[in-house]
Design a protein around this motif. Structure first.
Motif, PDB file in Angstrom:
ATOM      1  N   TYR A  64       0.850  -1.194   0.000  1.00 27.24           N
ATOM      2  CA  TYR A  64       0.000   0.000   0.000  1.00 27.24           C
ATOM      3  C   TYR A  64       0.888   1.248   0.000  1.00 27.24           C
ATOM      4  CZ  TYR A  64      -3.499   3.378   1.562  1.00 27.24           C
ATOM      5  OH  TYR A  64      -4.338   4.466   1.659  1.00 27.24           O
ATOM      6  N   PRO A  66       0.087   4.786  -1.311  1.00 27.18           N
ATOM      7  CA  PRO A  66      -0.797   5.767  -1.955  1.00 27.18           C
ATOM      8  C   PRO A  66      -0.071   6.978  -2.534  1.00 27.18           C
ATOM      9  CG  PRO A  66      -1.019   5.831   0.444  1.00 27.18           C
ATOM     10  CD  PRO A  66      -0.207   4.631   0.121  1.00 27.18           C
ATOM     11  N   TYR A  69       1.297   5.584  -5.762  1.00 29.75           N
ATOM     12  CA  TYR A  69       0.370   4.834  -6.610  1.00 29.75           C
ATOM     13  C   TYR A  69      -0.593   5.753  -7.349  1.00 29.75           C
ATOM     14  CZ  TYR A  69      -3.237   1.656  -8.174  1.00 29.75           C
ATOM     15  OH  TYR A  69      -4.137   0.977  -8.968  1.00 29.75           O
ATOM     16  N   TRP A  70      -1.259   6.649  -6.640  1.00 25.15           N
ATOM     17  CA  TRP A  70      -2.285   7.465  -7.286  1.00 25.15           C
ATOM     18  C   TRP A  70      -1.735   8.344  -8.405  1.00 25.15           C
ATOM     19  CZ3 TRP A  70      -6.673   5.443  -6.887  1.00 25.15           C
ATOM     20  CH2 TRP A  70      -7.109   4.835  -5.706  1.00 25.15           C
ATOM     21  N   HIS A 358      -6.058  -0.346  -3.202  1.00 32.37           N
ATOM     22  CA  HIS A 358      -5.904   1.065  -2.829  1.00 32.37           C
ATOM     23  C   HIS A 358      -7.256   1.758  -2.671  1.00 32.37           C
ATOM     24  CE1 HIS A 358      -1.662   0.435  -3.824  1.00 32.37           C
ATOM     25  NE2 HIS A 358      -1.417   1.585  -3.195  1.00 32.37           N
ATOM     26  N   THR A 359      -8.236   1.399  -3.486  1.00 31.52           N
ATOM     27  CA  THR A 359      -9.565   2.000  -3.304  1.00 31.52           C
ATOM     28  C   THR A 359     -10.271   1.421  -2.087  1.00 31.52           C
ATOM     29  OG1 THR A 359     -10.514   0.385  -4.866  1.00 31.52           O
ATOM     30  CG2 THR A 359      -9.893   2.539  -5.747  1.00 31.52           C
ATOM     31  N   ARG A 361      -8.877   1.064   0.730  1.00 28.56           N
ATOM     32  CA  ARG A 361      -8.312   1.669   1.934  1.00 28.56           C
ATOM     33  C   ARG A 361      -8.516   3.180   1.980  1.00 28.56           C
ATOM     34  NH1 ARG A 361      -2.955  -1.391   3.988  1.00 28.56           N
ATOM     35  NH2 ARG A 361      -3.203   0.354   5.442  1.00 28.56           N
TER      36      ARG A 361
END
Length: 430
Positions: A64, A66, A69-70, A358-359, A361
């Motif tokens: 994880y 973020p 990643y995003w 990811h979505t 969390r």
């Protein structure tokens, strides 16, 4: 260390959900020793499954991250799809209202194009009406008619989105629920076919001209699934809740290991029986087997159940149904893992699992893709709307009964309007 982690997860779950049900199940059926060593036995089962996965390289993990990643998704477009059904139960009519919504999002896009909501498909009909456009005829089990219409509508809406991919289309689709549903229960005698115009609308093909058998749910649903797969658009189904106690995924996993001569038959049967003896399904078992961010290497699973339960007239057609490439993923430590399904020829499944994690969390302690929660709220038919439709029907019914001047019709209307078991309105008069 692994055994300690498993035991800790079991102890955290022991008073919750499936494990509480499993404890009660074991209390009724297992031996006194099993009652005393419930946690120890479950630790042993989970440890054995974990060891099998690790030894055969069947465990994967998504980190994880973020912050990195995003930004990596900038320029991508994802669609979340779910359907809502109006819950209206009234006599003399069987209204059905289904709408399938989509929530399309472009991560990192700060313009007004970032998010878009749309109703991809809407069906309103009366299942008892001769002039209805959905089914050729009625059927005693209204619930099955509604379920069949909902399932075919959701996959048809996803097909429309996938067909439009490319250019301003979507890069991937995430459906709420299974990608491939069991169809054998809908092959019973006299289950009606869809009307031709309804099929043309669902297939987004005004030229389609299938015969009555082609328009039956089992055949039509397969046709749409095949067309959806042929678009090449990556699509997955995320299943929030596991129903029942049958560990279908684990059984398929053990079968594959046995077929590959990686596990002896007696060991596979013994492990399966241990899981069954505690009433564990796949989700409750993998809840303590998997750690944060882990998932099982996807394997194909036939979702149609045992062949001996298939209706004879539809066996050949059901054999054509695709297997669902299936895994269980656990987004974080304190949430239940859930099932994710895809077609076997999917490209970028690991990338979609990273998106799902990811979505899942984005909201604290939610543990499921938040995009599906958003589209669920958008597509859901609100209770007030269903109540309003039912109330309008009752008003019209009472009005027509009173206009008829028939006391029996008025009595029937009164029952529809107010009767609930031994209602005060219908007590014997003195």
């Amino acid at each position: 260390m692994v055994e300690t982690d498993i035991r800790n997860r079991i102890e955290m779950r022991i008073s919750q959900g499936e494990f509480l049900a499993g404890m009660l199940h074991a209390t009724q059926q297992a031996s006194d020793q099993a009652h005393t060593n419930f946690v120890e036995n479950l630790s042993g089962i989970a440890g054995s499954v974990r060891a099998l996965l690790e030894h055969n390289d069947l465990l994967r993990r998504i980190h994880y991250t973020p912050n990195t990643y995003w930004p990596s998704l900038h320029g991508k477009t994802f669609a979340f799809v779910d359907g809502g059904v109006a819950n209206i139960d009234i006599p003399s009519a069987a209204p059905i209202g289904i709408r399938v919504g989509s929530y399309i999002v472009r991560p990192g896009d700060d313009s007004e194009r970032r998010e878009h909501f749309n109703i991809e498909l809407a069906l309103v009909d009366d299942l008892f009406s001769d002039s209805g456009f959905l089914y050729e005829s009625d059927f005693l089990d209204i619930a099955k008619l509604r379920d069949a219409a909902r399932m075919v509508s959701e996959v048809a809406a996803s097909y429309r989105l996938a067909k439009a991919s490319g250019g301003d289309g979507v890069d991937a689709i995430i459906m709420h629920g299974p990608l491939v549903n069991p169809v054998a229960p809908y092959g019973s005698e006299y289950f009606p076919s869809f009307r031709r115009k309804a099929c043309q609308g669902l297939l987004h093909d005004g030229e389609w001209n299938g015969d009555e058998r082609d328009r039956h749910f089992i055949a039509l649903y397969l046709t749409i699934l095949e067309r959806l797969r042929e678009t090449g658009t990556p699509i997955v189904g995320a299943v929030e809740r596991s129903i029942g106690r049958d560990p279908v995924f684990l059984r398929r996993l053990l079968d594959r290991l046995q077929t590959g001569r990686l596990l002896k038959e007696k060991d596979a049967r013994a492990l399966e029986q241990q899981v069954l003896s505690y009433g564990l399904n796949d989700a409750s078992l993998f809840d303590v087997v998997l750690g944060e961010g882990e998932y099982v290497t996807p394997i194909p699973v036939m979702r149609q159940g045992p062949e001996n339960k298939w209706p004879e007239d539809w066996r050949r057609k059901i054999r054509d149904y695709p297997e669902a490439l299936t895994t269980y993923i656990k987004p974080s430590a304190m949430v239940m893992p859930f099932r994710v399904e895809a077609f076997e020829n999917i490209s970028g499944f690991d990338d979609l699992l990273a998106l799902i994690l990811h979505t899942s969390r984005l909201l604290p302690s939610y543990g499921f893709p938040v995009g599906l929660d958003i589209v669920d709220r958008f597509a859901k038919v609100p209770a007030w709307l269903s109540r309003s439709v039912k109330s309008q029907h009752q008003i019209v019914l009472l009005k027509r009964a009173m206009e008829s001047g028939d006391p029996r019709a008025v009595a029937f209307a009164k029952r529809v309007l107010a009767a609930k078991g031994r209602d005060w309105l219908f007590r014997p008069s003195v």
